[in-house]
Design an enzyme around this catalytic site. Structure first.
Site, PDB file in Angstrom:
ATOM      1  N   ARG A  13      -4.521  -7.677   5.195  1.00 18.05           N
ATOM      2  CA  ARG A  13      -3.173  -8.374   5.081  1.00 18.05           C
ATOM      3  C   ARG A  13      -2.338  -7.462   4.033  1.00 18.05           C
ATOM      4  O   ARG A  13      -1.479  -6.980   4.370  1.00 18.05           O
ATOM      5  CB  ARG A  13      -3.241  -9.978   4.640  1.00 18.05           C
ATOM      6  CG  ARG A  13      -2.175 -10.706   5.032  1.00 18.05           C
ATOM      7  CD  ARG A  13      -1.080 -10.546   3.755  1.00 18.05           C
ATOM      8  NE  ARG A  13      -1.622 -10.821   2.542  1.00 18.05           N
ATOM      9  CZ  ARG A  13      -1.343 -10.646   1.407  1.00 18.05           C
ATOM     10  NH1 ARG A  13      -0.041  -9.797   1.420  1.00 18.05           N
ATOM     11  NH2 ARG A  13      -1.635 -10.794   0.165  1.00 18.05           N
ATOM     12  N   ASP A  14      -2.907  -7.500   2.803  1.00 14.12           N
ATOM     13  CA  ASP A  14      -1.927  -6.578   1.799  1.00 14.12           C
ATOM     14  C   ASP A  14      -1.953  -5.225   2.267  1.00 14.12           C
ATOM     15  O   ASP A  14      -0.967  -4.581   2.242  1.00 14.12           O
ATOM     16  CB  ASP A  14      -2.617  -6.782   0.585  1.00 14.12           C
ATOM     17  CG  ASP A  14      -1.636  -6.853  -0.705  1.00 14.12           C
ATOM     18  OD1 ASP A  14      -0.735  -5.880  -0.610  1.00 14.12           O
ATOM     19  OD2 ASP A  14      -1.545  -7.820  -1.494  1.00 14.12           O
ATOM     20  N   HIS A  17       1.096  -3.664   4.449  1.00 13.89           N
ATOM     21  CA  HIS A  17       2.112  -2.820   3.760  1.00 13.89           C
ATOM     22  C   HIS A  17       1.864  -1.475   3.676  1.00 13.89           C
ATOM     23  O   HIS A  17       3.024  -0.672   4.038  1.00 13.89           O
ATOM     24  CB  HIS A  17       2.269  -3.577   2.343  1.00 13.89           C
ATOM     25  CG  HIS A  17       2.598  -4.996   2.206  1.00 13.89           C
ATOM     26  ND1 HIS A  17       3.998  -5.273   2.564  1.00 13.89           N
ATOM     27  CD2 HIS A  17       2.083  -6.026   1.599  1.00 13.89           C
ATOM     28  CE1 HIS A  17       3.999  -6.753   2.493  1.00 13.89           C
ATOM     29  NE2 HIS A  17       2.887  -6.948   1.640  1.00 13.89           N
ATOM     30  N   SER A 167       2.054 -10.013  -8.467  1.00  7.83           N
ATOM     31  CA  SER A 167       2.604  -9.254  -7.107  1.00  7.83           C
ATOM     32  C   SER A 167       3.147  -7.719  -7.810  1.00  7.83           C
ATOM     33  O   SER A 167       3.234  -6.798  -6.834  1.00  7.83           O
ATOM     34  CB  SER A 167       3.847  -9.989  -6.736  1.00  7.83           C
ATOM     35  OG  SER A 167       3.468 -11.221  -6.356  1.00  7.83           O
ATOM     36  N   HIS A 194      -4.800 -12.540  -8.086  1.00  5.73           N
ATOM     37  CA  HIS A 194      -4.664 -11.582  -7.163  1.00  5.73           C
ATOM     38  C   HIS A 194      -3.800 -10.669  -7.956  1.00  5.73           C
ATOM     39  O   HIS A 194      -3.137 -10.655  -8.470  1.00  5.73           O
ATOM     40  CB  HIS A 194      -3.678 -12.078  -6.025  1.00  5.73           C
ATOM     41  CG  HIS A 194      -3.434 -11.160  -5.119  1.00  5.73           C
ATOM     42  ND1 HIS A 194      -3.597 -10.744  -3.611  1.00  5.73           N
ATOM     43  CD2 HIS A 194      -2.281 -10.103  -5.144  1.00  5.73           C
ATOM     44  CE1 HIS A 194      -3.016  -9.994  -2.955  1.00  5.73           C
ATOM     45  NE2 HIS A 194      -2.048  -9.470  -3.944  1.00  5.73           N
ATOM     46  N   HIS A 196      -2.503  -6.356  -8.529  1.00  3.72           N
ATOM     47  CA  HIS A 196      -2.119  -4.877  -8.103  1.00  3.72           C
ATOM     48  C   HIS A 196      -2.347  -4.128  -9.119  1.00  3.72           C
ATOM     49  O   HIS A 196      -2.128  -4.325 -10.332  1.00  3.72           O
ATOM     50  CB  HIS A 196      -0.605  -5.084  -7.523  1.00  3.72           C
ATOM     51  CG  HIS A 196      -0.338  -5.611  -6.325  1.00  3.72           C
ATOM     52  ND1 HIS A 196      -0.586  -4.852  -5.030  1.00  3.72           N
ATOM     53  CD2 HIS A 196      -0.100  -7.039  -5.673  1.00  3.72           C
ATOM     54  CE1 HIS A 196      -0.401  -5.755  -4.006  1.00  3.72           C
ATOM     55  NE2 HIS A 196      -0.544  -6.813  -4.446  1.00  3.72           N
ATOM     56  N   TYR A 285       8.271  -6.220  -7.332  1.00  2.00           N
ATOM     57  CA  TYR A 285       7.380  -6.537  -6.027  1.00  2.00           C
ATOM     58  C   TYR A 285       6.593  -5.264  -5.593  1.00  2.00           C
ATOM     59  O   TYR A 285       7.304  -4.457  -4.956  1.00  2.00           O
ATOM     60  CB  TYR A 285       8.265  -7.175  -5.036  1.00  2.00           C
ATOM     61  CG  TYR A 285       7.787  -8.068  -4.244  1.00  2.00           C
ATOM     62  CD1 TYR A 285       6.975  -9.207  -4.525  1.00  2.00           C
ATOM     63  CD2 TYR A 285       8.111  -8.121  -2.970  1.00  2.00           C
ATOM     64  CE1 TYR A 285       6.450 -10.308  -3.840  1.00  2.00           C
ATOM     65  CE2 TYR A 285       7.748  -9.018  -1.965  1.00  2.00           C
ATOM     66  CZ  TYR A 285       7.033 -10.065  -2.492  1.00  2.00           C
ATOM     67  OH  TYR A 285       6.500 -10.885  -1.529  1.00  2.00           O
TER      68      TYR A 285
END
Ligand SMILES: C[C@H](O)CC(=O)C(=O)O
Ligand SMILES: [Mn+2]
Length: 338
Positions: A13-14, A17, A167, A194, A196, A285
């Site tokens: 899913r991520d 991108h 994010s 979550h 990054h 983001y």
């Protein structure tokens, strides 16, 4: 007894991108099979921007996400599929279709100050019998007291887990600790995190989250995800085992799916480049990365200048059109640094 944590994998899913939403059915089947063999409890499948994300604004999916969810679900007996939905992008029907296609969990994602738009989606998730999660994005943009208030709204709607979502990869470990601890103190439901990796802190932040009481931590294989990607799932399996936690995921099989499957279709390594570093630094983001690179190329401006400006403007998900506007303004102001 070892303390249990759930490592929820977002490669499919991520990672979408980073793959420009071009996952094939075969890639999804191979990864899903690997997750099943490795003992992963939950993994997410959908467009990078969640159900219904396939569009001109966010990028069209090569293969319909429902087909991918169905394919993943056919490969699994014990592993469960999660889907993400952003109210306003995905519709009620998308959630119902995802459930029919085999989804067992839904994560309803909103900007960190907008949990109220998720009420109907959380209710629907519960009514459909899905494990239902609230996902507060861009968590660095709100003071901890606001985050708590918003998380409480999610809990009051029926969310069974509430996530602190970094994010932009902008949070520092002490901030993660503060935010997760505050949620633990003020909520009865479970807390997730979550990350990054834009500032190379995804692992440190994930550890800080678990130490503060988070029981769900997201990761992706080989870090495949927006910006510099997410905390590396297979590394987390090793690290949390060394720290004395039980994730139920077997190390060699998860390493095999990372290295024998995912590494072979990744379009580029998930490095911390000048641009993704700048996203963490200025709080942008992570999914803006590829759009920013395109805009910089088209207008011959420095990606870092675009990102700095977007950070100052506090741009949020859904404002992808601002990226091009900022690039055009830089040209108009003659900020041509390339
Ligand atoms: C729609 C975003 O990609 C959700 C996410 O993974 C994040 O905010 O981070
Ligand atoms: Mn993400």
């Amino acid at each position: 007894m070892k303390q249990e944590i759930t490592l929820l994998d977002v490669t499919l899913r991520d990672g979408s991108h980073s793959m420009r939403h071009a996952f094939t059915e075969e890639q999804v089947r191979q990864v899903a099979r690997g997750f099943e063999q490795a003992g992963v409890k939950y993994f997410e499948v959908s467009h990078g921007d969640g159900l219904g994300g396939s569009s001109l604004q966010y990028g069209f999916s090569t293969v319909d996400e429902l087909k991918l969810i169905e394919a993943a679900s056919e490969e699994c007996k014990n592993a469960n599929i999660s889907v993400l939905i952003l109210p306003g992008i995905g519709l009620k029907e998308d959630m119902e279709d995802a459930k029919r296609a085999g989804a067992k969990m839904v994560r309803v994602a909103t900007h960190v100050t907008e949990a109220d738009v998720a009420k109907q989606h959380i209710h629907l998730g519960r009514n459909l019998g899905l494990k239902t999660v609230g996902f507060l994005m861009m968590a660095h943009m709100a003071p901890t007291a606001t985050l708590v208030q918003q998380a409480k709204l999610f809990e009051s709607y029926g969310a069974e887990i509430v996530y602190v979502t970094d994010s932009a990869g902008a949070l520092l470990p002490h901030e993660v600790k503060e935010k997760v601890s505050a949620l633990k103190e003020n909520l009865s439901c479970e807390v997730g995190f979550h990350a990054h990796n834009n500032l190379s802190l995804a692992m440190a932040n994930s550890m800080a989250a678990v130490e503060a009481g988070a029981t769900y931590i997201d990761g992706s294989l080989r870090c495949l995800g927006a910006g510099s990607g997410n905390t590396q799932t297979e590394v987390m399996v090793a690290v949390f085992e060394r720290l004395g936690y039980e994730s139920g995921i077997k190390l060699f099989p998860i390493m095999d799916v990372a290295n024998e499957v995912v590494a072979k279709f990744m379009p580029r390594p998930q490095e911390i480049t000048g641009s993704s570093l700048m996203m963490g630094y200025s709080g942008v983001y992570s999914s803006f990365l590829l759009f920013t690179q395109e805009a910089a190329k088209r207008y011959n401006v420095d990606e870092r200048d675009i990102l700095l400006q977007l950070g100052k403007m506090q741009a949020v998900g859904g404002q992808e059109d601002l990226i091009y506007e900022v690039a055009r303004e830089l040209v108009a102001k003659n900020v041509i640094t390339k």
